[in-house]
Design a protein around this motif. Structure first.
Motif, PDB file in Angstrom:
ATOM      1  N   ASP A 251     -13.247 -32.013  -2.789  1.00 43.38           N
ATOM      2  CA  ASP A 251     -13.422 -30.914  -3.724  1.00 43.38           C
ATOM      3  C   ASP A 251     -14.517 -31.260  -4.745  1.00 43.38           C
ATOM      4  O   ASP A 251     -15.559 -31.809  -4.379  1.00 43.38           O
ATOM      5  N   LEU A 252     -14.291 -31.007  -6.025  1.00 41.26           N
ATOM      6  CA  LEU A 252     -15.319 -31.266  -7.033  1.00 41.26           C
ATOM      7  C   LEU A 252     -15.477 -32.745  -7.361  1.00 41.26           C
ATOM      8  O   LEU A 252     -16.419 -33.106  -8.086  1.00 41.26           O
ATOM      9  N   PHE A 253     -14.583 -33.602  -6.856  1.00 39.26           N
ATOM     10  CA  PHE A 253     -14.754 -35.041  -7.049  1.00 39.26           C
ATOM     11  C   PHE A 253     -16.024 -35.549  -6.356  1.00 39.26           C
ATOM     12  O   PHE A 253     -16.482 -36.648  -6.667  1.00 39.26           O
ATOM     13  N   GLU A 254     -16.577 -34.785  -5.439  1.00 44.06           N
ATOM     14  CA  GLU A 254     -17.819 -35.177  -4.787  1.00 44.06           C
ATOM     15  C   GLU A 254     -19.006 -35.083  -5.746  1.00 44.06           C
ATOM     16  O   GLU A 254     -20.059 -35.659  -5.484  1.00 44.06           O
ATOM     17  N   LEU A 262     -13.384 -30.768 -16.425  1.00 46.11           N
ATOM     18  CA  LEU A 262     -14.367 -29.689 -16.400  1.00 46.11           C
ATOM     19  C   LEU A 262     -13.683 -28.342 -16.212  1.00 46.11           C
ATOM     20  O   LEU A 262     -13.997 -27.366 -16.904  1.00 46.11           O
ATOM     21  N   CYS A 263     -12.721 -28.286 -15.312  1.00 42.98           N
ATOM     22  CA  CYS A 263     -11.999 -27.033 -15.064  1.00 42.98           C
ATOM     23  C   CYS A 263     -11.170 -26.620 -16.268  1.00 42.98           C
ATOM     24  O   CYS A 263     -11.058 -25.420 -16.574  1.00 42.98           O
ATOM     25  N   GLU A 264     -10.607 -27.594 -16.969  1.00 50.14           N
ATOM     26  CA  GLU A 264      -9.838 -27.282 -18.182  1.00 50.14           C
ATOM     27  C   GLU A 264     -10.747 -26.636 -19.225  1.00 50.14           C
ATOM     28  O   GLU A 264     -10.367 -25.646 -19.876  1.00 50.14           O
ATOM     29  N   VAL A 310     -20.003 -51.486  -7.125  1.00 48.14           N
ATOM     30  CA  VAL A 310     -21.087 -50.987  -6.275  1.00 48.14           C
ATOM     31  C   VAL A 310     -20.637 -49.875  -5.334  1.00 48.14           C
ATOM     32  O   VAL A 310     -21.476 -49.126  -4.820  1.00 48.14           O
ATOM     33  N   ILE A 311     -19.330 -49.766  -5.078  1.00 50.47           N
ATOM     34  CA  ILE A 311     -18.881 -48.722  -4.163  1.00 50.47           C
ATOM     35  C   ILE A 311     -18.737 -47.361  -4.864  1.00 50.47           C
ATOM     36  O   ILE A 311     -18.492 -46.349  -4.210  1.00 50.47           O
ATOM     37  N   PHE A 312     -18.887 -47.361  -6.187  1.00 51.26           N
ATOM     38  CA  PHE A 312     -18.811 -46.083  -6.906  1.00 51.26           C
ATOM     39  C   PHE A 312     -20.077 -45.277  -6.620  1.00 51.26           C
ATOM     40  O   PHE A 312     -21.190 -45.784  -6.770  1.00 51.26           O
ATOM     41  N   PRO A 313     -19.963 -44.016  -6.199  1.00 45.54           N
ATOM     42  CA  PRO A 313     -21.150 -43.211  -5.870  1.00 45.54           C
ATOM     43  C   PRO A 313     -22.081 -43.052  -7.072  1.00 45.54           C
ATOM     44  O   PRO A 313     -21.660 -42.547  -8.120  1.00 45.54           O
ATOM     45  N   GLN A 314     -23.310 -43.472  -6.915  1.00 46.68           N
ATOM     46  CA  GLN A 314     -24.249 -43.448  -8.029  1.00 46.68           C
ATOM     47  C   GLN A 314     -24.655 -42.025  -8.420  1.00 46.68           C
ATOM     48  O   GLN A 314     -25.085 -41.796  -9.558  1.00 46.68           O
ATOM     49  N   ASN A 315     -24.531 -41.075  -7.509  1.00 44.76           N
ATOM     50  CA  ASN A 315     -24.907 -39.699  -7.822  1.00 44.76           C
ATOM     51  C   ASN A 315     -23.739 -38.875  -8.365  1.00 44.76           C
ATOM     52  O   ASN A 315     -23.886 -37.673  -8.592  1.00 44.76           O
ATOM     53  N   ARG A 316     -22.595 -39.504  -8.569  1.00 44.30           N
ATOM     54  CA  ARG A 316     -21.430 -38.784  -9.112  1.00 44.30           C
ATOM     55  C   ARG A 316     -21.520 -38.781 -10.630  1.00 44.30           C
ATOM     56  O   ARG A 316     -21.396 -39.817 -11.277  1.00 44.30           O
ATOM     57  N   ARG A 317     -21.723 -37.604 -11.207  1.00 41.69           N
ATOM     58  CA  ARG A 317     -21.864 -37.478 -12.650  1.00 41.69           C
ATOM     59  C   ARG A 317     -20.505 -37.538 -13.335  1.00 41.69           C
ATOM     60  O   ARG A 317     -19.460 -37.577 -12.689  1.00 41.69           O
ATOM     61  N   PRO A 321     -21.865 -31.320 -12.841  1.00 40.63           N
ATOM     62  CA  PRO A 321     -22.528 -31.660 -11.579  1.00 40.63           C
ATOM     63  C   PRO A 321     -24.045 -31.702 -11.714  1.00 40.63           C
ATOM     64  O   PRO A 321     -24.648 -30.783 -12.301  1.00 40.63           O
ATOM     65  N   PHE A 322     -24.647 -32.774 -11.201  1.00 42.77           N
ATOM     66  CA  PHE A 322     -26.097 -32.977 -11.139  1.00 42.77           C
ATOM     67  C   PHE A 322     -26.759 -33.186 -12.511  1.00 42.77           C
ATOM     68  O   PHE A 322     -27.962 -33.422 -12.564  1.00 42.77           O
TER      69      PHE A 322
END
Length: 324
Positions: A251-254, A262-264, A310-317, A321-322
């Motif tokens: 879902d939005l965790f991507e 954010l939804c709250e 290092v396994i944490f996605p670097q593009n995950r804000r 998002p973005f």
């Protein structure tokens, strides 16, 4: 009006305190963090970088160590459900009386009767009488927002009571007090400007529809994100309490680390939108919610990076998002 100024002052004060506590390391450790991001050290120990020896804790240190179970979050939603339902019922009855009997002064609302009487006594003027036409455009918009708020609280209460696995996480007693203040004050904040504002343009149907769509979008994705977090917690409990955590995905965790926050925020923006962005008191609620959850999201983002490296996605804000 005194009631409106008082409610607005509550959110301004809470926002200022949140900013101040976030800036100081030991107050951030003691009063801002909770759950998995909260350290077991006392605030004084966090400031000193050491753990206090037994029996040497000061009054301040004992206060910073005062915590309650994070499971008590359900009490926030019980409180919000009761207060929100009563304020909603009062507003609906006021609309019904206005439609049936015409103009109604504010003393006919239990919600603000005491505040209006106090205002009248200070100004030496009779209570304000509001035409029924204004009632239909102002209070009806607030009723829509308050109805969405009650739906949101009902969903969160159901999740806390029936869906969310129990946890041994803690939060500071000050955070518990702030939560209670918020869920008691917010139903009044939603209707405050509708009762007391003198300049309010009629809210268009498309604006109300847009608010409902935003509310539905935020509620759906928050429910999905909470379900993901609950499932991870169940897996952790099934495999023992070894302290290991899994990185949420889906879902939005991507896109962001704290999509449920954010939804709250979007939920409360939708309530403000339902008034045509004309309610300054609701704007105070939105600002407080945004500041508070942004701070919490920042703490979560830092925890994710420390925990998963290092396994944490670097593009995950963090929250947007973005962007951020």
């Amino acid at each position: 009006m005194i009631a409106v100024v008082l409610i607005q002052s509550i959110y301004v004060l809470l926002t200022a305190i949140a900013f101040a506590f976030e800036l100081v390391p030991w107050t951030r450790e003691a009063f801002v963090k909770y759950g998995r991001t909260r350290s077991t050290r006392t605030a004084a120990a966090a400031a000193q970088g050491t753990v206090c020896a037994p029996g040497t804790a000061t009054t301040l240190e004992r206060f910073t160590a005062m915590t309650v179970p994070k499971n008590w979050f359900s009490q926030f939603y019980w409180t919000g459900a009761v207060v929100g339902s009563l304020v909603l019922l009062d507003a609906v009855l006021w609309i019904w009386r206005s439609c049936r009997f015409g103009a109604q002064d504010l003393t006919h609302t239990h919600t603000f009767a005491a505040a209006v009487q106090l205002e009248s006594w200070i100004d030496r003027d009779p209570p304000e009488t509001v035409p029924a036409a204004e009632t239909s455009s102002r209070v009806l918009a607030a009723v829509v927002g308050l109805s969405m708020y009650c739906i949101h609280i009902a969903i969160r209460l159901k999740e806390c009571v029936f869906d969310q696995p129990t946890t041994d996480a803690r939060m500071h007693v000050g955070q518990y007090a702030v939560g209670m203040i918020f869920y008691i004050a917010t139903p009044f904040a939603i209707v405050a400007d509708a009762y007391c504002a003198h300049i309010w343009q009629p809210v268009s149907l498309w604006m109300v529809a847009a608010a409902a769509v935003l509310f539905a979008f935020a509620s759906l994705h928050q429910w999905r994100c909470h379900r993901i977090l609950f499932q991870l917690r169940r897996i952790k409990l099934q495999h023992g309490t070894d302290g290991s955590y899994a990185l949420p995905s889906g879902d939005l965790f991507e896109y962001v680390s704290s999509p449920h926050y954010l939804c709250e925020i979007l939920v409360y923006v939708s309530l403000w939108m339902a008034t045509g962005f004309q309610a300054p008191t609701l704007l105070c609620v939105v600002i407080w919610t945004t500041v508070n959850l942004s701070i919490t999201a920042h703490e979560s983002q830092m925890w994710y990076r420390r925990t998963f490296g290092v396994i944490f996605p670097q593009n995950r804000r963090m929250l947007l998002p973005f962007i951020w």
